[in-house]
Design a protein around this motif. Structure first.
Motif, mmCIF file in Angstrom:
data_model
loop_
_atom_site.group_PDB
_atom_site.id
_atom_site.type_symbol
_atom_site.label_atom_id
_atom_site.label_comp_id
_atom_site.label_asym_id
_atom_site.label_seq_id
_atom_site.Cartn_x
_atom_site.Cartn_y
_atom_site.Cartn_z
ATOM 1 N N LYS A 160 30.790 86.227 -34.816
ATOM 2 C CA LYS A 160 31.636 85.883 -35.893
ATOM 3 C C LYS A 160 32.281 86.933 -36.716
ATOM 4 O O LYS A 160 31.476 87.976 -36.883
ATOM 5 N N GLU A 161 33.351 86.792 -37.121
ATOM 6 C CA GLU A 161 33.916 87.868 -37.950
ATOM 7 C C GLU A 161 33.125 88.212 -39.428
ATOM 8 O O GLU A 161 33.161 89.223 -39.845
ATOM 9 N N ASP A 162 32.478 87.122 -39.837
ATOM 10 C CA ASP A 162 32.032 87.064 -41.230
ATOM 11 C C ASP A 162 30.375 87.143 -40.940
ATOM 12 O O ASP A 162 29.705 86.810 -41.974
ATOM 13 N N SER A 163 30.058 87.617 -39.837
ATOM 14 C CA SER A 163 28.495 87.872 -39.686
ATOM 15 C C SER A 163 27.749 88.752 -40.790
ATOM 16 O O SER A 163 28.423 89.688 -40.903
ATOM 17 N N ALA A 164 26.822 88.141 -41.345
ATOM 18 C CA ALA A 164 26.130 89.140 -42.229
ATOM 19 C C ALA A 164 25.160 90.294 -41.514
ATOM 20 O O ALA A 164 24.822 91.113 -42.409
ATOM 21 N N VAL A 165 25.182 90.218 -40.335
ATOM 22 C CA VAL A 165 24.498 91.348 -39.472
ATOM 23 C C VAL A 165 25.543 92.330 -39.023
ATOM 24 O O VAL A 165 26.480 91.866 -38.307
ATOM 25 N N ASP A 166 25.551 93.526 -39.427
ATOM 26 C CA ASP A 166 26.561 94.443 -39.007
ATOM 27 C C ASP A 166 26.094 95.174 -37.738
ATOM 28 O O ASP A 166 24.958 96.233 -37.592
ATOM 29 N N TRP A 167 26.078 94.603 -36.440
ATOM 30 C CA TRP A 167 25.288 95.183 -35.211
ATOM 31 C C TRP A 167 25.964 96.371 -34.886
ATOM 32 O O TRP A 167 25.170 97.534 -34.254
ATOM 33 N N ASP A 168 27.162 97.019 -35.073
ATOM 34 C CA ASP A 168 27.687 98.259 -35.018
ATOM 35 C C ASP A 168 26.912 99.388 -35.847
ATOM 36 O O ASP A 168 26.563 100.362 -35.164
ATOM 37 N N ALA A 169 26.804 98.888 -36.964
ATOM 38 C CA ALA A 169 25.906 100.080 -37.748
ATOM 39 C C ALA A 169 24.312 100.048 -37.341
ATOM 40 O O ALA A 169 23.964 101.221 -37.300
ATOM 41 N N LEU A 170 23.800 98.869 -37.086
ATOM 42 C CA LEU A 170 22.678 99.037 -36.288
ATOM 43 C C LEU A 170 22.479 99.924 -35.187
ATOM 44 O O LEU A 170 21.277 100.241 -35.048
ATOM 45 N N ALA A 171 23.343 99.759 -34.336
ATOM 46 C CA ALA A 171 23.230 100.409 -33.121
ATOM 47 C C ALA A 171 23.496 101.792 -33.050
ATOM 48 O O ALA A 171 22.853 102.556 -32.352
ATOM 49 N N THR A 172 23.947 102.508 -34.436
ATOM 50 C CA THR A 172 23.918 103.877 -34.602
ATOM 51 C C THR A 172 22.840 104.434 -35.607
ATOM 52 O O THR A 172 22.855 105.594 -35.787
ATOM 53 N N ALA A 173 22.213 103.367 -36.152
ATOM 54 C CA ALA A 173 21.292 103.989 -37.361
ATOM 55 C C ALA A 173 20.067 104.603 -36.980
ATOM 56 O O ALA A 173 19.590 105.078 -37.764
ATOM 57 N N GLY A 174 19.640 104.402 -35.811
ATOM 58 C CA GLY A 174 18.416 104.842 -35.232
ATOM 59 C C GLY A 174 16.926 104.047 -35.602
ATOM 60 O O GLY A 174 17.443 103.140 -36.460
ATOM 61 N N GLY A 175 16.192 104.198 -35.556
ATOM 62 C CA GLY A 175 14.848 103.586 -35.704
ATOM 63 C C GLY A 175 14.760 102.280 -34.877
ATOM 64 O O GLY A 175 15.168 102.186 -34.024
ATOM 65 N N THR A 176 13.835 101.439 -35.374
ATOM 66 C CA THR A 176 13.499 100.514 -34.692
ATOM 67 C C THR A 176 14.264 99.092 -35.324
ATOM 68 O O THR A 176 14.299 99.052 -36.366
ATOM 69 N N ILE A 177 14.734 98.125 -34.329
ATOM 70 C CA ILE A 177 15.238 96.993 -34.902
ATOM 71 C C ILE A 177 14.398 95.653 -34.313
ATOM 72 O O ILE A 177 14.020 95.477 -33.194
ATOM 73 N N VAL A 178 13.974 94.856 -35.391
ATOM 74 C CA VAL A 178 13.092 93.725 -35.119
ATOM 75 C C VAL A 178 13.922 92.286 -35.336
ATOM 76 O O VAL A 178 14.457 92.447 -36.492
ATOM 77 N N VAL A 179 14.140 91.730 -34.427
ATOM 78 C CA VAL A 179 15.150 90.550 -34.748
ATOM 79 C C VAL A 179 14.091 89.255 -34.508
ATOM 80 O O VAL A 179 13.479 88.876 -33.571
ATOM 81 N N LEU A 180 14.145 88.587 -35.697
ATOM 82 C CA LEU A 180 13.347 87.300 -35.693
ATOM 83 C C LEU A 180 14.330 86.186 -35.433
ATOM 84 O O LEU A 180 15.337 86.296 -35.798
ATOM 85 N N MET A 181 13.796 85.128 -34.700
ATOM 86 C CA MET A 181 14.495 83.994 -34.396
ATOM 87 C C MET A 181 15.654 84.435 -33.430
ATOM 88 O O MET A 181 16.786 83.919 -33.614
ATOM 89 N N GLY A 182 15.481 85.248 -32.575
ATOM 90 C CA GLY A 182 16.529 85.693 -31.701
ATOM 91 C C GLY A 182 16.542 85.488 -30.287
ATOM 92 O O GLY A 182 17.050 86.159 -29.407
ATOM 93 N N VAL A 183 15.673 84.653 -29.650
ATOM 94 C CA VAL A 183 15.592 84.224 -28.206
ATOM 95 C C VAL A 183 16.921 83.744 -27.733
ATOM 96 O O VAL A 183 17.367 84.138 -26.655
ATOM 97 N N THR A 184 17.572 82.697 -28.291
ATOM 98 C CA THR A 184 18.735 82.317 -27.767
ATOM 99 C C THR A 184 19.963 83.150 -27.874
ATOM 100 O O THR A 184 20.555 82.976 -26.918
ATOM 101 N N ARG A 185 20.211 83.727 -28.927
ATOM 102 C CA ARG A 185 21.242 84.709 -29.034
ATOM 103 C C ARG A 185 21.179 86.123 -28.342
ATOM 104 O O ARG A 185 21.860 86.873 -28.408
ATOM 105 N N LEU A 186 19.927 86.233 -27.717
ATOM 106 C CA LEU A 186 19.616 87.651 -27.130
ATOM 107 C C LEU A 186 20.822 88.229 -26.518
ATOM 108 O O LEU A 186 21.111 89.339 -26.668
ATOM 109 N N PRO A 187 21.368 87.487 -25.371
ATOM 110 C CA PRO A 187 22.702 88.083 -24.755
ATOM 111 C C PRO A 187 23.443 88.351 -25.629
ATOM 112 O O PRO A 187 24.137 89.649 -25.471
ATOM 113 N N GLN A 188 24.058 87.892 -26.700
ATOM 114 C CA GLN A 188 24.890 88.096 -27.522
ATOM 115 C C GLN A 188 24.536 89.488 -28.225
ATOM 116 O O GLN A 188 25.661 90.467 -28.220
#
Length: 279
Positions: A160-188
């Motif tokens: 989504k263009e208006d997604s509230a989660v900036d995955w690009d920023a998370l990809a380079t932020a370092g540290g741990t990412i914990v995703v809740l309620m994310g089983v279905t959208r795991l591939p995305q």
């Protein structure tokens, strides 16, 4: 040991926003247990553990839970019901899985109650975002691997263009990412993280129903975790952990008492490069 309680006696006309923790009744707070035993009405979700829900008398319970791809109780209806019951002079517990202020809409309910002049109290809990990985042998922070952690919702579509989660920023932020309620959208979102620059070999894990007797774990890398999920058959509710800490499980799983509880499911895939015995 003598414990001095502060609160826990439900007041008429008051709503208590209570987290049940990750599901193990032993992790329910003393205050939450006391309120559940004495409140007039309990509005509960599906996520509190079956042992916790099983101890509640049916006549005092109202099921307002939501299921993935199933029936849902609209949040607006829950909000209105809380106000109605409080206005009738009842003491009301709004019981949620984990902590109600961590992706639990507790903040929305608090605002609605305040807007309608209903007194309420927040009763914090052990959040599954930390507890589920922990019981699987995965710390969300570790001095050698991660000094920061990001908690995000997996309900957001990364495309989504208006997604509230900036995955690009998370990809380079370092540290741990914990995703809740994310089983279905795991591939995305694992794809979004790789497209954002995260190493495909980054360790990853899924912990289903952490602390429950039915707990299951799948481990792998950012590149293999979807296949690991499917092989083990991980289903919601589950927590996803992405980052070097996910590989910490390898060194402790053989000695982890949580892995040997009676009734614990034994199916697991360990795709992180290591010779780790199945438990």
């Amino acid at each position: 040991m003598e414990i001095e309680y502060h609160g826990g006696e439900p007041e008429p006309g008051t709503v208590y926003l209570v987290g049940s923790g990750p599901g193990d009744p032993g992790l329910l707070t003393v205050k939450a247990k006391r309120l559940l035993e004495r409140a007039d009405v309990v509005l509960h979700d599906k996520l509190p553990g079956p042992e916790i829900l099983g101890d509640l008398p049916d006549e005092r319970c109202i099921d307002v839970g939501k299921r993935a791809h199933g029936d849902r109780t609209p949040q607006s209806e829950i909000n209105e019901r809380l106000v109605e019951l409080a206005d009738e002079g009842k003491s009301v517990v709004r019981l949620k899985g984990g902590d109600s202020f961590v992706f639990g809409r507790g903040g929305e309910e608090a605002e609605y109650l305040a807007e309608h002049g209903v007194p309420f109290e927040v009763v914090p809990a052990v959040t599954s975002a930390v507890a589920a990985p922990a019981v699987a042998g995965i710390p969300v922070t570790h001095r050698d691997h991660a000094s920061s952690v990001s908690f995000v919702t997996g309900h957001e579509d990364p495309t989504k263009e208006d997604s509230a989660v900036d995955w690009d920023a998370l990809a380079t932020a370092g540290g741990t990412i914990v995703v809740l309620m994310g089983v279905t959208r795991l591939p995305q979102y694992v794809t979004a993280l790789q497209e954002g620059g995260m190493d495909p070999e980054t360790p990853a894990a899924l912990v289903e129903r952490g602390t429950w007797q039915e707990q299951r774990v799948a481990t792998g890398t950012l590149e293999t975790i979807v296949d690991a999920r499917d092989e083990v058959g991980i289903e919601p509710p589950a927590v996803t952990v992405i980052g070097d800490v996910a590989a910490s499980r390898e060194s402790v799983v053989e000695f982890l008492e949580n892995e040997r509880e009676p009734g614990r499911a034994e199916s697991e895939t360990d795709a992180v490069p290591a010779d780790v015995p199945d438990s």
